[in-house]
Design a protein around this motif. Structure first.
Motif, PDB file in Angstrom:
ATOM      1  N   ILE A 128       0.914  -1.166  -0.067  1.00 22.71           N
ATOM      2  CA  ILE A 128      -0.080  -0.102  -0.259  1.00 22.71           C
ATOM      3  C   ILE A 128       0.783   1.069   0.007  1.00 22.71           C
ATOM      4  CG2 ILE A 128      -1.635   1.363   1.353  1.00 22.71           C
ATOM      5  CD1 ILE A 128      -2.685  -1.302   2.376  1.00 22.71           C
TER       6      ILE A 128
ATOM      7  N   ASP B 132       4.218   1.391  -5.482  1.00 17.76           N
ATOM      8  CA  ASP B 132       4.867   1.971  -6.897  1.00 17.76           C
ATOM      9  C   ASP B 132       6.478   1.596  -7.025  1.00 17.76           C
ATOM     10  OD1 ASP B 132       5.384   3.468  -4.701  1.00 17.76           O
ATOM     11  OD2 ASP B 132       5.628   5.444  -5.872  1.00 17.76           O
TER      12      ASP B 132
ATOM     13  N   ALA C   7       1.814   1.631  -8.701  1.00 25.32           N
ATOM     14  CA  ALA C   7       1.187   2.365  -7.458  1.00 25.32           C
ATOM     15  C   ALA C   7      -0.171   1.695  -7.395  1.00 25.32           C
ATOM     16  CB  ALA C   7       1.161   3.826  -7.444  1.00 25.32           C
TER      17      ALA C   7
ATOM     18  N   LEU D   5      -1.729  -1.141  -4.515  1.00 24.66           N
ATOM     19  CA  LEU D   5      -2.584  -0.735  -3.747  1.00 24.66           C
ATOM     20  C   LEU D   5      -3.647  -1.936  -3.406  1.00 24.66           C
ATOM     21  CD1 LEU D   5      -4.383   1.365  -1.884  1.00 24.66           C
ATOM     22  CD2 LEU D   5      -5.423   2.112  -3.771  1.00 24.66           C
TER      23      LEU D   5
ATOM     24  N   GLY E 154      -2.031  -4.782  -1.667  1.00 22.99           N
ATOM     25  CA  GLY E 154      -1.901  -4.626  -0.485  1.00 22.99           C
ATOM     26  C   GLY E 154      -3.107  -5.039   0.297  1.00 22.99           C
TER      27      GLY E 154
END
Length: 118
Positions: free
Chosen positions: A12, A16, A43, A47, A50
């Motif tokens: 998270i 990236d 990125a 996210l 995550g």
């Protein structure tokens, strides 16, 4: 055995750059994330990954993302649960046992009285 919470937070916050891929031992994917970090796509993918890592149970995470075998992941999980449950239950049983010993030492007939009242 990798920690899914660490992998999820790395994905998270630093997804990236692919740091979570390096943590999981996926060096090739980590390099790809680094090469394309300027596009912003890693990125977004980081996210999402995550969130997936954090929502997955430990056994599935170990098998799917860390390369563990199913039996090894299950055995490690059972051992961890048994250790955490065992230590807590030992203390509980000790306190109950001590309480009964104290009650019997004070008045050994109190148990018979309670049974007769039922």
């Amino acid at each position: 055995m990798k920690n899914k919470v660490v992998a999820g937070i790395l994905a998270i916050l630093l997804g990236d750059l692919g740091i979570h891929k390096f943590y999981l031992g996926k060096i090739g994917w980590g390099i790809i994330y680094l090469l394309f970090c300027w596009t912003g796509i890693p990125a977004i993918v980081g996210l999402i990954e995550g969130i997936i890592y954090l929502c997955t149970d430990n056994e599935t995470f170990q098998v799917k993302y860390c390369g563990s075998t199913a039996s090894a992941a299950v055995n490690n999980s059972k051992t961890d649960r048994r250790d955490s449950i065992g230590s807590g239950m030992d203390n509980t049983f000790d306190s109950v046992d001590n309480g009964l010993d104290d009650t019997l030492a004070d008045d050994p007939t109190s148990i018979d009285d309670n049974i007769n009242q039922m």
